[in-house]
Design an enzyme around this catalytic site. Sequence first.
Site, short mmCIF file in Angstrom:
data_model
loop_
_atom_site.label_atom_id
_atom_site.label_comp_id
_atom_site.label_asym_id
_atom_site.label_seq_id
_atom_site.Cartn_x
_atom_site.Cartn_y
_atom_site.Cartn_z
N TYR A 178 0.83 -1.20 0.00
CA TYR A 178 0.00 0.00 0.00
C TYR A 178 0.87 1.26 0.00
CZ TYR A 178 0.65 0.67 5.11
OH TYR A 178 1.16 0.88 6.37
N CYS A 179 0.32 2.31 -0.61
CA CYS A 179 0.87 3.66 -0.47
C CYS A 179 -0.25 4.51 0.10
CB CYS A 179 1.40 4.19 -1.80
SG CYS A 179 0.18 4.34 -3.11
N PHE A 180 -0.24 5.82 -0.10
CA PHE A 180 -1.24 6.64 0.59
C PHE A 180 -2.65 6.43 0.04
CE2 PHE A 180 -3.54 10.66 1.46
CZ PHE A 180 -3.58 10.53 2.83
N SER A 190 2.36 2.58 -5.13
CA SER A 190 2.15 1.14 -4.96
C SER A 190 2.02 0.44 -6.31
CB SER A 190 0.91 0.88 -4.10
OG SER A 190 -0.23 1.51 -4.63
N TYR A 193 -3.59 3.44 2.03
CA TYR A 193 -3.62 3.77 3.46
C TYR A 193 -4.91 4.50 3.83
CZ TYR A 193 -2.62 6.41 7.73
OH TYR A 193 -2.71 6.97 8.98
#
Length: 365
Positions: free
Chosen positions: A95-97, A103, A125
């Site tokens: 995951y990224c933001f 990602s 996220y």
Amino acid sequence: MCNETFEDFHQIVMNKIPLIDVRAPIEYNKGAFKNAINLPLMNNEDRHEVGICYKEKGNEEAVKLGHRLVSGKTKESRIEAWVSYLTLYPESLLYCFRGGQRSQISQQWILDNTGIVIPRLKGGYKSFRNYLIDALRPAAQKSKPIILGGYTGSGKTILLKKLKNSIDLEDIANHRGSSFGKFTSPQPTQINFENNLAYALIQHKSSEYRHMILEDEGRNIGKCFFPKDLAEHFNSGPVIVLEAPLQERIKLTLDEYVLQAQSQFLEIFGHDTGLEKWHLSISKSINKIKKRLGLERYSAVVTALNSAYADQLNTGKHDKHNAWIKILLQGYYDPMYLHQLEKKSNKIAFKGNALEVLQYLNNYL
């Protein structure tokens, strides 16, 4: 472009699925999830540069800059770190933001270099965080709260751990919930505290218990705090008071705040400075409540502590620590908790010793 996504957040919580957080360390340190490791695509400096580029020149140029910054050996090291972790935890998710470019890029690089398809969290996220925040709403709770109260040192946490349907809030906050409650390891950030509490509430709910046993806490545990409406929900339940004689409470307090605490300091700082740092930590905690203790009682506690510490250094015995613990319990904690208990007198449903309270609460699964 690989576009495999995963959005069953409930399964992540229940199965404790490992997560790879590819955000920059500065983002991860502010807040992340349980079972997540930070293996970033970009470091803090790279992220900062790309962010400036995005604002000034737009997304396309920012992406190009990102690829230039993370290329060659840097790119190889990123891929190697992800693959090494996936070798140990092949069920991991990325995951990224927002579940977007970082990602996706990480996901594609892993696929291109290894053939491994690793799903990324849909919405990243932000979406998972919103799911956990929703789990903190009082309306999301199905079990009824029961509050376990009792004077300091009565063994509430010990008893709590014997109950299947309990949640140890102090453990989640990594704090004992008093002026002397700090551990040698830091408390989680507020975001991590909320995320970890949400995990516990979701897992508790899935067990379909009728009741949730919680230790009597204020809205704060150290620097961590509960959302106001959740704190009010927790404290809406009946109060069960655990009773213990003074000598037993002194013994339990000695074990927790002296023996166990000193062991932690010795493990971290070594024999030469561990005890000294423990003594300094306790002294600072006493100083924080100096005004509430009053000058006479404060002086008595400090004198007794210093005498016990000196005796321990000379003899290796801990017995004299009972003196300052007794002063604090009788002169500070007991009057304070009695006042709090009087305000809840109409909510007290049962009082008893450890065995009696345990038997009583075992009827409320």
